[in-house]
Write a protein that holds these residues in place. Structure first.
Motif, PDB file in Angstrom:
ATOM      1  N   SER A   1       0.850  -1.195   0.000  1.00 51.88           N
ATOM      2  CA  SER A   1       0.000   0.000   0.000  1.00 51.88           C
ATOM      3  C   SER A   1       0.886   1.246   0.000  1.00 51.88           C
ATOM      4  CB  SER A   1      -0.887   0.005   1.239  1.00 51.88           C
ATOM      5  OG  SER A   1      -0.089   0.282   2.372  1.00 51.88           O
ATOM      6  N   ALA A   2       0.298   2.392  -0.360  1.00 48.07           N
ATOM      7  CA  ALA A   2       1.059   3.650  -0.378  1.00 48.07           C
ATOM      8  C   ALA A   2       1.639   3.932   1.005  1.00 48.07           C
ATOM      9  CB  ALA A   2       0.164   4.794  -0.825  1.00 48.07           C
ATOM     10  N   LYS A   3       0.849   3.649   2.026  1.00 45.81           N
ATOM     11  CA  LYS A   3       1.317   3.862   3.395  1.00 45.81           C
ATOM     12  C   LYS A   3       2.530   2.976   3.690  1.00 45.81           C
ATOM     13  CE  LYS A   3       0.734   4.896   7.933  1.00 45.81           C
ATOM     14  NZ  LYS A   3       1.968   4.244   8.377  1.00 45.81           N
ATOM     15  N   GLU A   4       2.469   1.731   3.270  1.00 47.31           N
ATOM     16  CA  GLU A   4       3.590   0.815   3.517  1.00 47.31           C
ATOM     17  C   GLU A   4       4.850   1.285   2.787  1.00 47.31           C
ATOM     18  OE1 GLU A   4       1.694  -3.627   4.290  1.00 47.31           O
ATOM     19  OE2 GLU A   4       1.483  -2.735   2.299  1.00 47.31           O
ATOM     20  N   ILE A   5       4.668   1.742   1.549  1.00 46.33           N
ATOM     21  CA  ILE A   5       5.838   2.238   0.802  1.00 46.33           C
ATOM     22  C   ILE A   5       6.425   3.466   1.502  1.00 46.33           C
ATOM     23  CG2 ILE A   5       6.627   3.227  -1.394  1.00 46.33           C
ATOM     24  CD1 ILE A   5       4.486   1.562  -2.796  1.00 46.33           C
ATOM     25  N   ALA A   6       5.547   4.362   1.958  1.00 49.46           N
ATOM     26  CA  ALA A   6       6.019   5.567   2.661  1.00 49.46           C
ATOM     27  C   ALA A   6       6.828   5.184   3.893  1.00 49.46           C
ATOM     28  CB  ALA A   6       4.839   6.454   3.029  1.00 49.46           C
ATOM     29  N   ASP A   7       6.368   4.152   4.624  1.00 48.77           N
ATOM     30  CA  ASP A   7       7.090   3.725   5.832  1.00 48.77           C
ATOM     31  C   ASP A   7       8.504   3.261   5.515  1.00 48.77           C
ATOM     32  OD1 ASP A   7       4.972   4.340   7.429  1.00 48.77           O
ATOM     33  OD2 ASP A   7       4.188   2.288   7.535  1.00 48.77           O
ATOM     34  N   GLU A   8       8.642   2.610   4.369  1.00 49.61           N
ATOM     35  CA  GLU A   8       9.982   2.177   3.955  1.00 49.61           C
ATOM     36  C   GLU A   8      10.830   3.393   3.590  1.00 49.61           C
ATOM     37  OE1 GLU A   8      10.956  -1.030   3.836  1.00 49.61           O
ATOM     38  OE2 GLU A   8       9.007  -1.934   4.282  1.00 49.61           O
ATOM     39  N   ILE A   9      10.236   4.282   2.823  1.00 52.49           N
ATOM     40  CA  ILE A   9      10.968   5.419   2.275  1.00 52.49           C
ATOM     41  C   ILE A   9      11.466   6.379   3.343  1.00 52.49           C
ATOM     42  CG2 ILE A   9      10.472   7.582   1.040  1.00 52.49           C
ATOM     43  CD1 ILE A   9       9.262   5.785  -1.145  1.00 52.49           C
ATOM     44  N   ILE A  10      10.684   6.504   4.410  1.00 54.78           N
ATOM     45  CA  ILE A  10      11.071   7.381   5.512  1.00 54.78           C
ATOM     46  C   ILE A  10      12.435   7.001   6.067  1.00 54.78           C
ATOM     47  CG2 ILE A  10      10.486   7.976   7.904  1.00 54.78           C
ATOM     48  CD1 ILE A  10       7.500   7.739   6.967  1.00 54.78           C
ATOM     49  N   GLU A  11      12.766   5.708   5.974  1.00 51.77           N
ATOM     50  CA  GLU A  11      14.027   5.224   6.536  1.00 51.77           C
ATOM     51  C   GLU A  11      15.219   5.502   5.641  1.00 51.77           C
ATOM     52  OE1 GLU A  11      14.396   3.915   9.471  1.00 51.77           O
ATOM     53  OE2 GLU A  11      12.255   3.959   9.957  1.00 51.77           O
ATOM     54  N   LEU A  12      14.953   5.918   4.406  1.00 55.22           N
ATOM     55  CA  LEU A  12      16.051   6.039   3.426  1.00 55.22           C
ATOM     56  C   LEU A  12      16.585   7.462   3.322  1.00 55.22           C
ATOM     57  CD1 LEU A  12      14.621   3.875   0.508  1.00 55.22           C
ATOM     58  CD2 LEU A  12      16.552   3.302   1.979  1.00 55.22           C
ATOM     59  N   ASP A  13      17.841   7.559   2.881  1.00 55.54           N
ATOM     60  CA  ASP A  13      18.384   8.855   2.489  1.00 55.54           C
ATOM     61  C   ASP A  13      17.601   9.339   1.274  1.00 55.54           C
ATOM     62  OD1 ASP A  13      20.211   8.994   4.440  1.00 55.54           O
ATOM     63  OD2 ASP A  13      21.976   8.609   3.185  1.00 55.54           O
ATOM     64  N   THR A  14      17.561  10.655   1.082  1.00 59.35           N
ATOM     65  CA  THR A  14      16.723  11.211   0.018  1.00 59.35           C
ATOM     66  C   THR A  14      17.058  10.674  -1.373  1.00 59.35           C
ATOM     67  OG1 THR A  14      18.211  13.101   0.112  1.00 59.35           O
ATOM     68  CG2 THR A  14      16.054  13.347   1.149  1.00 59.35           C
ATOM     69  N   ASP A  15      18.360  10.434  -1.651  1.00 57.63           N
ATOM     70  CA  ASP A  15      18.691   9.959  -3.003  1.00 57.63           C
ATOM     71  C   ASP A  15      18.085   8.585  -3.277  1.00 57.63           C
ATOM     72  OD1 ASP A  15      20.443   8.939  -1.133  1.00 57.63           O
ATOM     73  OD2 ASP A  15      22.158   8.861  -2.485  1.00 57.63           O
ATOM     74  N   ASP A  16      18.179   7.684  -2.293  1.00 59.89           N
ATOM     75  CA  ASP A  16      17.600   6.354  -2.458  1.00 59.89           C
ATOM     76  C   ASP A  16      16.075   6.422  -2.475  1.00 59.89           C
ATOM     77  OD1 ASP A  16      20.093   5.113  -2.534  1.00 59.89           O
ATOM     78  OD2 ASP A  16      20.190   5.017  -0.350  1.00 59.89           O
ATOM     79  N   ALA A  17      15.515   7.280  -1.629  1.00 62.09           N
ATOM     80  CA  ALA A  17      14.064   7.442  -1.592  1.00 62.09           C
ATOM     81  C   ALA A  17      13.538   7.856  -2.965  1.00 62.09           C
ATOM     82  CB  ALA A  17      13.670   8.479  -0.536  1.00 62.09           C
ATOM     83  N   VAL A  18      14.228   8.813  -3.562  1.00 62.37           N
ATOM     84  CA  VAL A  18      13.793   9.304  -4.869  1.00 62.37           C
ATOM     85  C   VAL A  18      13.908   8.221  -5.939  1.00 62.37           C
ATOM     86  CG1 VAL A  18      14.413  10.886  -6.730  1.00 62.37           C
ATOM     87  CG2 VAL A  18      14.210  11.715  -4.395  1.00 62.37           C
ATOM     88  N   ASP A  19      14.978   7.417  -5.866  1.00 59.37           N
ATOM     89  CA  ASP A  19      15.126   6.332  -6.836  1.00 59.37           C
ATOM     90  C   ASP A  19      13.900   5.432  -6.830  1.00 59.37           C
ATOM     91  OD1 ASP A  19      17.559   7.230  -7.618  1.00 59.37           O
ATOM     92  OD2 ASP A  19      18.727   5.817  -6.417  1.00 59.37           O
ATOM     93  N   ILE A  20      13.384   5.156  -5.642  1.00 60.93           N
ATOM     94  CA  ILE A  20      12.220   4.267  -5.540  1.00 60.93           C
ATOM     95  C   ILE A  20      10.944   4.986  -5.971  1.00 60.93           C
ATOM     96  CG2 ILE A  20      10.741   3.083  -3.868  1.00 60.93           C
ATOM     97  CD1 ILE A  20      13.230   2.108  -2.491  1.00 60.93           C
TER      98      ILE A  20
END
Lengths: 451, 451
Positions: A82-101
Motif C-alpha cells: 500500500s502507499a502507506k507501507e511504501i512511505a514507511d519504507e521510504i522514511i528510513e532512506l536517504d533522500t537519493d535512495d528514496a527518490v530512486d524508488i
C-alpha cells in the motif's frame, strides 16, 4: 571474511518458514543478514514471498533491501504494497535512495506515497529531487549533508554538526557556506579532530573544494570523482548554492554500468540485460544485432553472386572468403574497442590524422605478418596458383589496413558528433568490415587476375 | 565545476618555461593544479621535462603525481631520479601508494631507496607490505588507520585519535581492537560526534564489522566492498589481527580494470594496452588474436576445399558462406558475453542444464526469425533452388543454436575449472564458431542435397 553464500537449502527453509507463517524464526534468521544478502534471497523467491518478508521485517532494514533489488523485482513488490507501507519504507532512506524508488512509481501513486511522509522537510527534499534527470548530478545527489556557516566558531560548529549528523548516514566532509548558502569551502574531519575549539570557521576552512553543478551528467561526475579520488562531492545550483552531495558508492554503480554498457554493445547486446532475464527480453536485446549481421551476410552474398564468372575460372578464390571476412571483422573490433575505451577514459588526445597514420602502420605490420603466413599455406597446402596466392596476400593486407582505419575513424567521428562511440563496435563494425572486406578481395582479384 | 582541460597552448607554454628555466613562473602555474592534472600534463611531455617538473615542485605534491602516472612514464622518470630523490617522494605517500612505486624498482634500487627513509616505522610498514602479492587484499591495503583499544574510554580515544589522525589522510572508520590487536569492531565517526566523552569504548562500539583477510583476492575485496557499499574495509591476518585497511578509491581502480580487461579480451586485445601506447606494444597485444582468427580462416578454407565437388554442382551454396559465418560469430559472442558478465557480477546461479536449455530456446527463436527472412531472400532475390533455400535456412537455425549453446557452455566450464571465462570471448569464440558453422553448413547441405 567468509562471504555470504546463498544455498538451495537456505531458500527452501525460508520458503517453508513463510508457508508455515513462522514469523519469529524467520525474523531471527534474517536479522543476522546484511540487507544486500536479503535482497539476493528475495531474487530467488516469488513476489508474494518477497512481499511477506518486506512486511515482516523492520522497515529500517527492508528499506535498504528495496534499494538493492533489481528493477523488475522491486516493481512487482511495490505493486503489492500500500502507499502507506511504501512511505514507511521510504522514511528510513536517504533522500537519493528514496527518490530512486518513488520515481519508478506511477504518477498518482507518487503523490499518494508522498502524502504519507509526515516529516515535511524530508518530503520537501524528496519532491525537490524528483525534478532532476536521473542521469545528472541532481539525479544522483542526496540532500543529507553536514554544513556549517563560515561565521561560526568551532564550538558552535560541533554543536550544530551533532544535530545534523544525526540525519546523515555517513559524514564525509563538512561543507562551509556563507549566509546565502553559497559554497565557500570545506572543513576536513581530521582538521576538526585536531583543531582547538576556539578557532573560527572562516580562519580554518579549506577554500579549495571540488564541486559539480546539478546539471552535470552522471558520467562527468563519475569521471571527476574517480580522477581526483574523491569520496564525496558537493553539488551546487546555478548560483553556486549548496544543494546536495554525491557519495562514491553511487558513482561506483555509474562506473560499473558504463563499462558494462560498452561491453554489451561490443558484444552485440542492446539494453541492460542479464543472464537471468526472461527469454523475451533477451531476444529483444539480441535479435536486432543479429539482423544487422544478417543483412551484412546477404550483402556479401550478392557481391559474391555478382562475381559468378570468377567463381568458375578461379574457384579456389572462394575458399579464402572466410579468412578475409574473419580477419576484417577481428581487426575492426580491435581498433574500435581501443578507441572507445580511450574515449571513455578521456585518454584520447592528439590529432586524428596522426592516430589514423598509426593504425595504418599497425595494419601494415599485422597484415604483412598474416599475409606472409597465408601465402606459404596457400602455395604449399592448397597448391594455389602463384597469382592467386599473391592476390590473397595483397587482399589481406589491404583489408586489414582498411578495417583498422575504419575501426578508428568511425568511433572518433561519432564521438565528435556527440553520439556514444560504443554503438560503433561489435556487430556494426564487424558487419561493415565483412562486406567491405569481401568487396576489396574481389576487386583486387579482378585487378590481378584480370577477369 | 569547470573540468581542467589540457590544451596545446598550455603544454607549449610549460615546455617553454622549462627550456628557459623560469622556475618561479612554472611553480606558480603548476601549484594551482591538482596532482591528477599535473600527471596528465607530464604524459604529454618527454622524460627530461617530466623529471624537471618532479624535481622542481614540492615532493608533497609530486609524490601524488607519481602515483597517477602510467607505468611506462613513471618507470622512465624514476630511472632518472636518484635513490635519495625517490625516497623523498615516497616519504610523502601513504604506505599503499609508496609500495606500489617501490615494488616497480629493480631489487637493488629498492634496498637503496628504503635505506633513505629515515622514519623507521614508515620504512618497516613499507617492507611489510612488499611481502604481499599485488592482486590480494594485502597488496591493496595501507598501514595508515585509526584504531582504539576496547578498554579505553572516549576521552582517551579522542586524544589517541588526534595523534593517529595526523598520519592518516582520510579517517573512515575507527577500528576497535583488544590487547592482542585482534579486530573486535568499529566506532563510527558519527557516534563519536554524538556520544558523551565519558562512555567506555567497549560499551559503545559496534561489534558487527566487515573485514577481509590479507590473502583474499583483489576481486573478492572489490566484490564485497561494492556489494555492501563500504568505503573502507579493515584487513586482518590469519589470527584476525588488524594489519591494514583498504579504501574504496583503490577498489574503484580494481573494478574499472576488471571491466576493461573483460572488454579488451572480448575485443581481441591482450595485455592492458591503451590507444596511446607505442606500435610495438599494440602489435604484441593484437597480433596473437589475429593469428587465431587466421588459423580459423585457414581451417575454414580447407573445409570448403574438401567439398570441391559440391562447389561445382551447387555453386550458389558458396555465396551464403559469409552469412553463415557472421551469424555464428555474432551469436557466439552475444551468448558468451552475457555469461561472462554474469559470472563477473556473481549473478549466475541455477543449474547449467537449465541455462543451456534457455539458450537453446533463444537460438530457436532468433534462428527461426533469421532463417525465415533468408529463405525469402534466397528464393526471390537469388532465385535459388527450393532445396538450396531450405538447406540454408536449416543450416542457419542449427548454427545459431549451436553457437548459442557453445557460447554459454565454454565460459561456464572455464569458470568451474578456475580459468578466467573472459578468455573464451572475442576472437576465440568467434573463430571456433566460424569453423564449426561452415562445417555444419556443408554437412547439412550434403544430407539434404545428397551429393
Amino acid at each position: 571474511m567468509t562471504t555470504f553464500k546463498i544455498t538451495d537449502e537456505l531458500i527452501e527453509k525460508i520458503q517453508q518458514l513463510i508457508e508455515q507463517k513462522q514469523n519469529k524464526e524467520l525474523t531471527t534468521l534474517l536479522s543476522d543478514l546484511h540487507y544486500a544478502d536479503i535482497a539476493e534471497i528475495i531474487h530467488e523467491l516469488d513476489t508474494e514471498e518477497g512481499v511477506y518478508i518486506i512486511r515482516l521485517i523492520d522497515a529500517q532494514k527492508t528499506s535498504d533491501v528495496l534499494t538493492e533489488l533489481d528493477d523488475d523485482y522491486r516493481e512487482n513488490i511495490l505493486k503489492n504494497l500500500s502507499a502507506k507501507e511504501i512511505a514507511d519504507e521510504i522514511i528510513e532512506l536517504d533522500t537519493d535512495d528514496a527518490v530512486d524508488i518513488i520515481s519508478e512509481l506511477p504518477e498518482d501513486r507518487k503523490t499518494e506515497v508522498i502524502s504519507h511522509i509526515k516529516d515535511v522537510e524530508h518530503a520537501k527534499d524528496i519532491v525537490d529531487l524528483l525534478r532532476y534527470d536521473e542521469d545528472t548530478a541532481g539525479g544522483l545527489m542526496a540532500k543529507e549533508l553536514v554544513k556549517v556557516n563560515e561565521n561560526w566558531n568551532v564550538l558552535k560548529c560541533v554543536k550544530e554538526m551533532r544535530e545534523q549528523a544525526a540525519h546523515v548516514t555517513r559524514v564525509h566532509s563538512i561543507y562551509v557556506v556563507d549566509d546565502n548558502d553559497v559554497l565557500k569551502g570545506r572543513l576536513s574531519l581530521k582538521d576538526l579532530l585536531t583543531t582547538s575549539t576556539r578557532s573560527e570557521v572562516k580562519d580554518i576552512y579549506i577554500p579549495k573544494v571540488d564541486y559539480v553543478y546539478v546539471t552535470d551528467t552522471a558520467e562527468e561526475v563519475a569521471h571527476i570523482m574517480s580522477k581526483y579520488d574523491l569520496e564525496a562531492i558537493p553539488v551546487v545550483d546555478e548560483m553556486k548554492r549548496l544543494v546536495g552531495r554525491i557519495t562514491i558508492d553511487d558513482v561506483v554503480d555509474v562506473i560499473r554500468e558504463e563499462a558494462e554498457k560498452d561491453y554489451q554493445l561490443a558484444a552485440g547486446i542492446t539494453n541492460d540485460v542479464e543472464a537471468d532475464d526472461n527469454i523475451w527480453k533477451l531476444t529483444k536485446a539480441r535479435l536486432p544485432w543479429l539482423l544487422i549481421g544478417m543483412f551484412g551476410g546477404l550483402g556479401a552474398a550478392s557481391i559474391i553472386n555478382g562475381f559468378q564468372d570468377t567463381m568458375m575460372v578461379y574457384p579456389i578464390l572462394l575458399i579464402f572468403i572466410p579468412l578475409i571476412q574473419a580477419t576484417a571483422g577481428n581487426v575492426g573490433v580491435q581498433s574500435s574497442a581501443i578507441i572507445v575505451q580511450g574515449l571513455a577514459n578521456n585518454s584520447i588526445d592528439g590529432e586524428l590524422i596522426k592516430r589514423l597514420l598509426k593504425e595504418f602502420l599497425l595494419g601494415l605490420i599485422n597484415g604483412g605478418t598474416i599475409a606472409g603466413i597465408v601465402i606459404l599455406v596457400s602455395h604449399f597446402a592448397f597448391k594455389a596458383e602463384y597469382l592467386v596466392s599473391i592476390t590473397v596476400a595483397i587482399a589481406l593486407i589491404t583489408v586489414i589496413v582498411n578495417a583498422a582505419v575504419i575501426g578508428t575513424f568511425i568511433p572518433i567521428l561519432l564521438h565528435k558528433r556527440g553520439i556514444d562511440p560504443a554503438v560503433a563496435t561489435g556487430p556494426f563494425i564487424t558487419t561493415s568490415n565483412d562486406v567491405l572486406g569481401i568487396l576489396i578481395y574481389f576487386f583486387i582479384a579482378k585487378m590481378i587476375l584480370g577477369f
